[in-house]
Scaffold this active site. Sequence first.
Site, short mmCIF file in Angstrom:
data_model
loop_
_atom_site.label_atom_id
_atom_site.label_comp_id
_atom_site.label_asym_id
_atom_site.label_seq_id
_atom_site.Cartn_x
_atom_site.Cartn_y
_atom_site.Cartn_z
N HIS A 1 -18.23 16.71 -33.69
CA HIS A 1 -19.29 16.10 -33.01
C HIS A 1 -20.20 16.38 -34.15
CE1 HIS A 1 -20.75 20.15 -32.25
NE2 HIS A 1 -19.64 20.52 -31.70
N ASP B 1 -23.58 16.09 -33.04
CA ASP B 1 -24.96 16.79 -32.24
C ASP B 1 -24.92 18.29 -32.62
OD1 ASP B 1 -22.73 17.29 -30.60
OD2 ASP B 1 -24.11 17.55 -29.09
N ASP C 1 -21.02 23.86 -37.06
CA ASP C 1 -20.57 23.29 -35.79
C ASP C 1 -21.60 21.96 -35.61
OD1 ASP C 1 -20.13 23.17 -33.07
OD2 ASP C 1 -21.10 24.58 -32.41
N GLU D 1 -21.61 17.18 -27.41
CA GLU D 1 -20.75 18.16 -27.09
C GLU D 1 -21.42 19.17 -26.65
OE1 GLU D 1 -17.89 21.62 -27.68
OE2 GLU D 1 -19.98 21.02 -28.63
N GLU D 2 -22.51 19.50 -27.20
CA GLU D 2 -23.15 20.89 -26.88
C GLU D 2 -23.61 20.80 -25.51
OE1 GLU D 2 -22.56 23.19 -28.73
OE2 GLU D 2 -22.76 22.64 -30.89
N ASP E 1 -9.24 18.82 -31.89
CA ASP E 1 -10.76 19.04 -31.96
C ASP E 1 -11.16 20.23 -32.39
OD1 ASP E 1 -13.35 18.67 -31.35
OD2 ASP E 1 -13.28 18.86 -29.09
N HIS F 1 -24.32 28.36 -34.12
CA HIS F 1 -25.36 28.43 -33.06
C HIS F 1 -26.23 29.53 -33.25
CE1 HIS F 1 -23.38 26.32 -29.34
NE2 HIS F 1 -22.89 25.74 -30.90
ZN LIG Z 1 -19.10 22.63 -31.61
#
Ligand SMILES: [Zn+2]
Length: 520
Positions: A137, A139, A172, A206-207, A233, A491
Amino acid sequence: MNIATLCPGKKTRRFFVYFLTSIVACCLFLAFNAMNLKSRQIKVPAIDKTNIDQTAALAHLSNAIQFPTVSHSNRAKNNGAAFQDFQAMLESSYPAVTTNLNRYTGEEFGDAQNSSLLYQWSAGRNKGAPAILLMAHYDVVAIEQTSVAEWQHPPFSGVVDGGYLWGRGTLDNKGAAIALMEACERLLKAGFQPQRDIYLSLGHDEEIGGKYGNQQIAKWMRSKGIRLSMALDEGGGIYQGVPGLEQPAALIGIAEKGYLNITMRVQLNQTDAGHASIPSEETAIGILSSALTKLQHTPFPARLDGGVGRMLDYLGPEMSFLNRLAIGNRQLFRSIIENQFSSTPASNAALRTTLVPTMIEAGFAENALPLTAAANLHLRIQPGESVESTLRFLRSMIKDDRITLQTDQTLDGKPRDQPAFREPSRISSDTSDSFQALHRTIKQIFPNVAVAPYFVVASTDSAHYDDPSLTKDVYRFTPWKLDQAGVALIHGVNEKIATKQFIQMIRFYEQLLLNLAGKT
Ligand SMILES: [Zn+2]
């Protein structure tokens, strides 16, 4: 002195002989079980390092990081231009992909605002097997304003410094998205012809749960009758520091936990109302607090038959003799293994369903008895269990009719705008051809790691493909190597990826495509 009093009699001697024989037999049995743990690691030679244009690949990732593609629960807050510019960057950076692969987005999935991308690399007449889906992903999560100053390089800078490429999304999950694109571009330029359709999905939300992105793409695939032999994934990775294991462990997620939000509410009668100067024996706050304390002190049952058990099946044979002794005789040493796993939050989460109160609300005046009190419980449910069995367990623990468990409303009694739960995923096979191909590819690129299946404790976009009409097997693995400090960057502040690792990721995806879709 009578010598006979010092020497054991015939009966006593026989008892000792039996006793010692049983001890020795027991030890031999335990040792046999330990020695009998057969290695499940595929032995395959490492492949030679391919010649990748590292400067160009890093420049592409750096560009990708510079678009602030933050996804917000309220879509109106998204920076639409950043998502569009990211897509334009992919189009110009990967000319072979742009020319040769079908690309679907937006209206194709029935929603102009769906900025997720689905590429189809058609096998054409070569097609011999069900398709595969590789996911990432693009985003990212927002940067906490108070932490901006702590970033060594600005979060959307994409700066290369000290052997790392810095910025939000490097781990991520833009690193994987760009590595996938690089791998496809390289294979296309080398004239590779897939023997099955390859789909690449690059999610844009996704987030925030993937509701507008991969959920719609999965629906579209179902409507087209597309069958996948597997979806891959993010989720697992290569981790250093698994207790008892010297080498790093490559953990492939074969299932993921579900989640559940519950409002636990105490509602007393009006007759219990009154002034705080004459308190009744129990108040709503007291009742709720003692239920919360009880729940926090009564963990859900540990499950060695789940992800932890499967992981031990694979990692146990690679460990020292003492660890093998415990793992080979896990029924006997069950409590030792469970205690070890329960000792850190991360391994505890792998062992059982977890519960944490995340919000609480009670009372309305400083000097009035509270009639209501409510807490939000957030649970992550082990695969193999369900929302229903989880609720049953909670009720059996609380045993108080004055407490209700509500999944349909929030703390303030309003209906939820997000689903209260997602059931745990199905458990994918750890013996399928796809799993074997993943295992083999990991060993070809990272020869010194031990591969194992496990259950992912977080949620990923792959949940949208957890549907037998689409595919039997969903795997979760990103080919990066992280220690605990590295995991904390996801994150977090100063997210960064080692440039060497990013290049390894490209090699991994390239080799995986050759293994899964090349000529056999
Ligand atoms: Zn992720």
